[in-house]
Design a protein around this motif. Sequence first.
Motif, PDB file in Angstrom:
ATOM      1  N   VAL A   1      -1.318  10.804   4.314  1.00  0.00           N
ATOM      2  CA  VAL A   1      -0.123  10.618   3.478  1.00  0.00           C
ATOM      3  C   VAL A   1       0.826  11.802   3.561  1.00  0.00           C
ATOM      4  CG1 VAL A   1      -1.243   9.007   1.902  1.00  0.00           C
ATOM      5  CG2 VAL A   1      -1.249  11.429   1.334  1.00  0.00           C
ATOM      6  N   VAL A   2       0.296  13.020   3.646  1.00  0.00           N
ATOM      7  CA  VAL A   2       1.170  14.196   3.686  1.00  0.00           C
ATOM      8  C   VAL A   2       1.919  14.259   5.007  1.00  0.00           C
ATOM      9  CG1 VAL A   2       1.207  16.722   3.722  1.00  0.00           C
ATOM     10  CG2 VAL A   2      -0.150  15.517   1.999  1.00  0.00           C
ATOM     11  N   SER A   3       1.245  13.950   6.107  1.00  0.00           N
ATOM     12  CA  SER A   3       1.905  14.037   7.412  1.00  0.00           C
ATOM     13  C   SER A   3       3.022  13.022   7.556  1.00  0.00           C
ATOM     14  CB  SER A   3       0.887  13.858   8.538  1.00  0.00           C
ATOM     15  OG  SER A   3       0.330  12.560   8.511  1.00  0.00           O
ATOM     16  N   HIS A   4       2.943  11.919   6.808  1.00  0.00           N
ATOM     17  CA  HIS A   4       3.989  10.898   6.880  1.00  0.00           C
ATOM     18  C   HIS A   4       4.925  10.925   5.676  1.00  0.00           C
ATOM     19  CE1 HIS A   4       0.995   9.032   9.688  1.00  0.00           C
ATOM     20  NE2 HIS A   4       2.102   8.962  10.399  1.00  0.00           N
ATOM     21  N   GLY A   5       4.739  11.904   4.795  1.00  0.00           N
ATOM     22  CA  GLY A   5       5.633  12.021   3.650  1.00  0.00           C
ATOM     23  C   GLY A   5       5.377  11.014   2.551  1.00  0.00           C
ATOM     24  N   GLY A   6       4.153  10.519   2.449  1.00  0.00           N
ATOM     25  CA  GLY A   6       3.800   9.590   1.372  1.00  0.00           C
ATOM     26  C   GLY A   6       3.694   8.171   1.855  1.00  0.00           C
ATOM     27  N   GLY A   7       3.716   7.241   0.919  1.00  0.00           N
ATOM     28  CA  GLY A   7       3.600   5.831   1.257  1.00  0.00           C
ATOM     29  C   GLY A   7       2.170   5.345   1.257  1.00  0.00           C
ATOM     30  N   MET A   8       1.419   5.643   0.182  1.00  0.00           N
ATOM     31  CA  MET A   8       0.042   5.170   0.091  1.00  0.00           C
ATOM     32  C   MET A   8      -0.035   3.898  -0.738  1.00  0.00           C
ATOM     33  SD  MET A   8      -3.514   6.612  -1.585  1.00  0.00           S
ATOM     34  CE  MET A   8      -2.939   8.258  -1.681  1.00  0.00           C
ATOM     35  N   LEU A   9      -0.651   2.864  -0.156  1.00  0.00           N
ATOM     36  CA  LEU A   9      -0.925   1.621  -0.858  1.00  0.00           C
ATOM     37  C   LEU A   9      -2.409   1.596  -1.178  1.00  0.00           C
ATOM     38  CD1 LEU A   9       1.075  -0.784   1.481  1.00  0.00           C
ATOM     39  CD2 LEU A   9       1.850   0.276  -0.654  1.00  0.00           C
ATOM     40  N   LEU A  10      -2.755   1.242  -2.405  1.00  0.00           N
ATOM     41  CA  LEU A  10      -4.143   1.198  -2.853  1.00  0.00           C
ATOM     42  C   LEU A  10      -4.440  -0.214  -3.315  1.00  0.00           C
ATOM     43  CD1 LEU A  10      -6.814   2.590  -3.730  1.00  0.00           C
ATOM     44  CD2 LEU A  10      -5.651   3.220  -5.861  1.00  0.00           C
ATOM     45  N   VAL A  11      -5.464  -0.842  -2.725  1.00  0.00           N
ATOM     46  CA  VAL A  11      -5.788  -2.223  -3.076  1.00  0.00           C
ATOM     47  C   VAL A  11      -7.291  -2.395  -3.181  1.00  0.00           C
ATOM     48  CG1 VAL A  11      -5.872  -3.071  -0.679  1.00  0.00           C
ATOM     49  CG2 VAL A  11      -5.252  -4.642  -2.520  1.00  0.00           C
ATOM     50  N   GLY A  12      -7.694  -3.290  -4.074  1.00  0.00           N
ATOM     51  CA  GLY A  12      -9.090  -3.666  -4.214  1.00  0.00           C
ATOM     52  C   GLY A  12      -9.231  -5.156  -3.958  1.00  0.00           C
ATOM     53  N   THR A  13     -10.095  -5.783  -4.701  1.00  0.00           N
ATOM     54  CA  THR A  13     -10.309  -7.224  -4.584  1.00  0.00           C
ATOM     55  C   THR A  13      -9.922  -7.868  -5.905  1.00  0.00           C
ATOM     56  OG1 THR A  13     -12.584  -7.122  -5.408  1.00  0.00           O
ATOM     57  CG2 THR A  13     -12.252  -6.791  -3.030  1.00  0.00           C
ATOM     58  N   PRO A  14      -9.876  -9.201  -5.963  1.00  0.00           N
ATOM     59  CA  PRO A  14      -9.562  -9.836  -7.257  1.00  0.00           C
ATOM     60  C   PRO A  14     -10.555  -9.445  -8.348  1.00  0.00           C
ATOM     61  CG  PRO A  14      -9.381 -11.437  -5.478  1.00  0.00           C
ATOM     62  CD  PRO A  14      -9.966 -10.189  -4.876  1.00  0.00           C
ATOM     63  N   GLU A  15     -11.794  -9.174  -7.960  1.00  0.00           N
ATOM     64  CA  GLU A  15     -12.830  -8.832  -8.944  1.00  0.00           C
ATOM     65  C   GLU A  15     -12.904  -7.332  -9.217  1.00  0.00           C
ATOM     66  OE1 GLU A  15     -13.608 -10.409  -5.962  1.00  0.00           O
ATOM     67  OE2 GLU A  15     -13.365 -12.428  -6.781  1.00  0.00           O
ATOM     68  N   TYR A  16     -12.344  -6.515  -8.326  1.00  0.00           N
ATOM     69  CA  TYR A  16     -12.482  -5.064  -8.454  1.00  0.00           C
ATOM     70  C   TYR A  16     -11.145  -4.403  -8.119  1.00  0.00           C
ATOM     71  CZ  TYR A  16     -14.534  -0.422  -8.183  1.00  0.00           C
ATOM     72  OH  TYR A  16     -14.833   0.901  -8.412  1.00  0.00           O
ATOM     73  N   GLU A  17     -10.388  -4.092  -9.142  1.00  0.00           N
ATOM     74  CA  GLU A  17      -9.113  -3.406  -8.947  1.00  0.00           C
ATOM     75  C   GLU A  17      -9.314  -1.916  -9.196  1.00  0.00           C
ATOM     76  OE1 GLU A  17      -6.074  -5.170 -11.406  1.00  0.00           O
ATOM     77  OE2 GLU A  17      -5.458  -6.433  -9.734  1.00  0.00           O
ATOM     78  N   PRO A  18      -8.947  -1.068  -8.248  1.00  0.00           N
ATOM     79  CA  PRO A  18      -9.175   0.378  -8.396  1.00  0.00           C
ATOM     80  C   PRO A  18      -8.084   1.084  -9.209  1.00  0.00           C
ATOM     81  CG  PRO A  18      -8.287  -0.074  -6.239  1.00  0.00           C
ATOM     82  CD  PRO A  18      -8.463  -1.414  -6.918  1.00  0.00           C
ATOM     83  N   TRP A  19      -7.773   0.544 -10.382  1.00  0.00           N
ATOM     84  CA  TRP A  19      -6.718   1.133 -11.201  1.00  0.00           C
ATOM     85  C   TRP A  19      -7.105   2.528 -11.680  1.00  0.00           C
ATOM     86  CZ3 TRP A  19      -8.216   2.486 -16.039  1.00  0.00           C
ATOM     87  CH2 TRP A  19      -9.340   1.850 -16.555  1.00  0.00           C
ATOM     88  N   HIS A  20      -8.417   2.751 -11.878  1.00  0.00           N
ATOM     89  CA  HIS A  20      -8.876   4.057 -12.348  1.00  0.00           C
ATOM     90  C   HIS A  20      -8.635   5.117 -11.268  1.00  0.00           C
ATOM     91  CE1 HIS A  20     -11.039   6.219 -15.457  1.00  0.00           C
ATOM     92  NE2 HIS A  20     -11.762   6.814 -14.533  1.00  0.00           N
TER      93      HIS A  20
END
Length: 200
Positions: A33-52
Amino acid sequence: MDAVRVALLREVLAGTEWLGATRRFAGALRGSVVSHGGGMLLVGTPEYEPWHLAAHLVDEAAWSGTPELAPTLVRHDARPSDPAHLAVGLGRLEAARRGETLLVVSPEEPAAPLLERVADARRAGATVLSLGPGEGELPAMAHEALAVPDGSELDLDTVQHLVSAAAGENALPTPRGRRRFRDRVARLAEHLTAPPPARW
């Protein structure tokens, strides 16, 4: 989990492969992310969302002075009426391009529709990282994967704490002079967890 608890957990895990593995994975994440200046997408599954994990990475981004670590949480059931930080749906994966990082977190192999979207994002040039299953299509297509298989000494939530803390620590060194607040907290944690001095 706060800085003191992370420090205690690391002390317990000293000598195991988990500390090195989580730091290497966090380094790959941060480097992407640092080398590209950001732009991170974070995804889980319908049963497990990594909001924490998303919340911890936002904190680490602020504390470490590395805004690129703050992810966009992509949700399976996002609605336009949700708050902005919770309203990003799976369509965002279709727009993923070169220079973006896609971190997929799941306790097990995701279903085919998500795997297809991840594969499309990779073909479009996004860097894919996988945290969770040790075998299957997801870790095979990831540029970097950290396996947390069932029956491991640590569960997926605990590993996420270690990864997010290490991602913040792996930031560029701070200039000499005044120490960052995070450094002061880390020193305090070390002091509080150190054994008392021996008395003769």
